[in-house]
Design a protein around this motif. Structure first.
Motif, PDB file in Angstrom:
ATOM      1  N   ARG A 122      24.496 -11.947 -29.943  1.00 31.00           N
ATOM      2  CA  ARG A 122      24.425 -10.610 -30.538  1.00 31.00           C
ATOM      3  C   ARG A 122      22.975 -10.181 -30.753  1.00 31.00           C
ATOM      4  O   ARG A 122      22.617  -9.029 -30.523  1.00 31.00           O
ATOM      5  CB  ARG A 122      25.188 -10.583 -31.863  1.00 31.00           C
ATOM      6  N   ALA A 126      21.400  -6.933 -28.925  1.00 32.98           N
ATOM      7  CA  ALA A 126      20.880  -5.819 -29.717  1.00 32.98           C
ATOM      8  C   ALA A 126      19.396  -5.601 -29.453  1.00 32.98           C
ATOM      9  O   ALA A 126      18.942  -4.462 -29.244  1.00 32.98           O
ATOM     10  CB  ALA A 126      21.116  -6.094 -31.205  1.00 32.98           C
ATOM     11  N   GLN A 182      32.879  -4.902 -25.028  1.00 32.06           N
ATOM     12  CA  GLN A 182      32.912  -3.841 -26.033  1.00 32.06           C
ATOM     13  C   GLN A 182      33.625  -4.315 -27.305  1.00 32.06           C
ATOM     14  O   GLN A 182      33.149  -4.089 -28.422  1.00 32.06           O
ATOM     15  CB  GLN A 182      33.609  -2.605 -25.491  1.00 32.06           C
ATOM     16  N   ARG A 183      34.757  -4.975 -27.143  1.00 34.50           N
ATOM     17  CA  ARG A 183      35.509  -5.434 -28.313  1.00 34.50           C
ATOM     18  C   ARG A 183      34.690  -6.474 -29.087  1.00 34.50           C
ATOM     19  O   ARG A 183      34.708  -6.487 -30.319  1.00 34.50           O
ATOM     20  CB  ARG A 183      36.856  -6.009 -27.882  1.00 34.50           C
ATOM     21  N   TRP A 184      33.980  -7.312 -28.361  1.00 36.16           N
ATOM     22  CA  TRP A 184      33.158  -8.329 -29.018  1.00 36.16           C
ATOM     23  C   TRP A 184      31.975  -7.695 -29.756  1.00 36.16           C
ATOM     24  O   TRP A 184      31.714  -8.010 -30.917  1.00 36.16           O
ATOM     25  CB  TRP A 184      32.650  -9.317 -27.975  1.00 36.16           C
ATOM     26  N   LEU A 185      31.282  -6.777 -29.098  1.00 35.84           N
ATOM     27  CA  LEU A 185      30.098  -6.172 -29.696  1.00 35.84           C
ATOM     28  C   LEU A 185      30.422  -5.310 -30.905  1.00 35.84           C
ATOM     29  O   LEU A 185      29.726  -5.345 -31.919  1.00 35.84           O
ATOM     30  CB  LEU A 185      29.363  -5.317 -28.652  1.00 35.84           C
ATOM     31  N   GLN A 186      31.483  -4.538 -30.814  1.00 34.95           N
ATOM     32  CA  GLN A 186      31.781  -3.542 -31.845  1.00 34.95           C
ATOM     33  C   GLN A 186      32.867  -3.969 -32.829  1.00 34.95           C
ATOM     34  O   GLN A 186      33.198  -3.224 -33.746  1.00 34.95           O
ATOM     35  CB  GLN A 186      32.163  -2.218 -31.176  1.00 34.95           C
ATOM     36  N   HIS A 187      33.408  -5.153 -32.651  1.00 33.70           N
ATOM     37  CA  HIS A 187      34.443  -5.661 -33.560  1.00 33.70           C
ATOM     38  C   HIS A 187      35.617  -4.668 -33.680  1.00 33.70           C
ATOM     39  O   HIS A 187      36.162  -4.474 -34.761  1.00 33.70           O
ATOM     40  CB  HIS A 187      33.868  -5.900 -34.962  1.00 33.70           C
ATOM     41  N   THR A 188      35.996  -4.040 -32.588  1.00 35.12           N
ATOM     42  CA  THR A 188      37.060  -3.045 -32.657  1.00 35.12           C
ATOM     43  C   THR A 188      38.436  -3.668 -32.865  1.00 35.12           C
ATOM     44  O   THR A 188      39.348  -3.007 -33.372  1.00 35.12           O
ATOM     45  CB  THR A 188      37.083  -2.200 -31.376  1.00 35.12           C
TER      46      THR A 188
END
Length: 210
Positions: A122, A126, A182-188
């Protein structure tokens, strides 16, 4: 009188490098990338900061190399668990594309949800957004080689008639790697095997009625 053996500078340097890697990975998980400093890495590793600056220009460069090394170790461990004599350098080809993709994505989720990997990954992702040089190196040294493995596997599947000839493997792989990242990065939403299996099925068979 026993003859003294001269110190092995190569072994000493490797020990120092390994200690620096371990320190950087530990610190980014404990205090975060923003608060991690070269001085803190040096103190944790038991080396002088001049030693770090001799090998790396910045803390981001240290962390990138540490994470690349960690990824190589993980690949070796995964290969050993699979009973392979050498480190696997390709996605398995059992002749069943769906099964092979599900296997690899499940292993990817295991890595993503492992705190040892999550914090440095992460931080690098970032920092790579605002640090163009680091971003390029992150893609070149880590992401692109991994994506190429999918390209190679999909091309093999095309030769076997499992993927349509007109499909561009480099675009196709983004049908599962993109949503997963995307799901990993944004914790959706949570990551899990059911999710990755579904991604593979949607990518291979579509969402229209069959």
């Amino acid at each position: 009188m026993a003859q003294k053996t001269a110190p092995d500078s190569t072994r000493r340097s490797e020990r120092s490098r390994r200690a620096i890697y371990d320190a950087a990975l530990a610190l980014v998980g404990e205090v975060g990338y923003g608060k991690m400093t070269i001085e803190a890495i040096a103190a944790r590793a038991g080396v002088g900061k001049q030693t770090i600056y001799r090998w790396w220009p910045s803390k981001s460069a240290v962390l990138l190399d540490a994470f690349l090394d960690l990824s190589e170790q993980a690949s070796a461990e995964l290969s050993a668990k699979a009973g392979l004599a050498e480190v696997a350098t390709a996605i398995p080809d059992s002749g069943d594309l769906e099964a092979d993709l599900k296997y690899v994505l499940r292993a990817t989720v295991d890595e993503m949800t492992n705190p040892k990997f999550d914090a440095p990954a992460r931080a690098l992702a970032a920092e790579g957004v605002v640090n163009e040089q680091l971003g390029r190196e992150f893609v070149e040294k880590l992401l692109e080689p991994q994506l190429q493995l999918y390209v190679d596997r999909l091309r093999a599947a095309q030769e076997q008639g499992q993927v349509a000839p007109h499909v561009d493997p480099r675009i196709a792989l983004e049908l599962w790697t993109g949503p997963l990242a995307q799901r990993w990065l944004q914790h959706t939403a949570p990551l899990g095997y059911e999710y990755t299996d579904t991604l593979v099925e949607y990518a291979l068979y579509g969402i229209a009625p069959r």
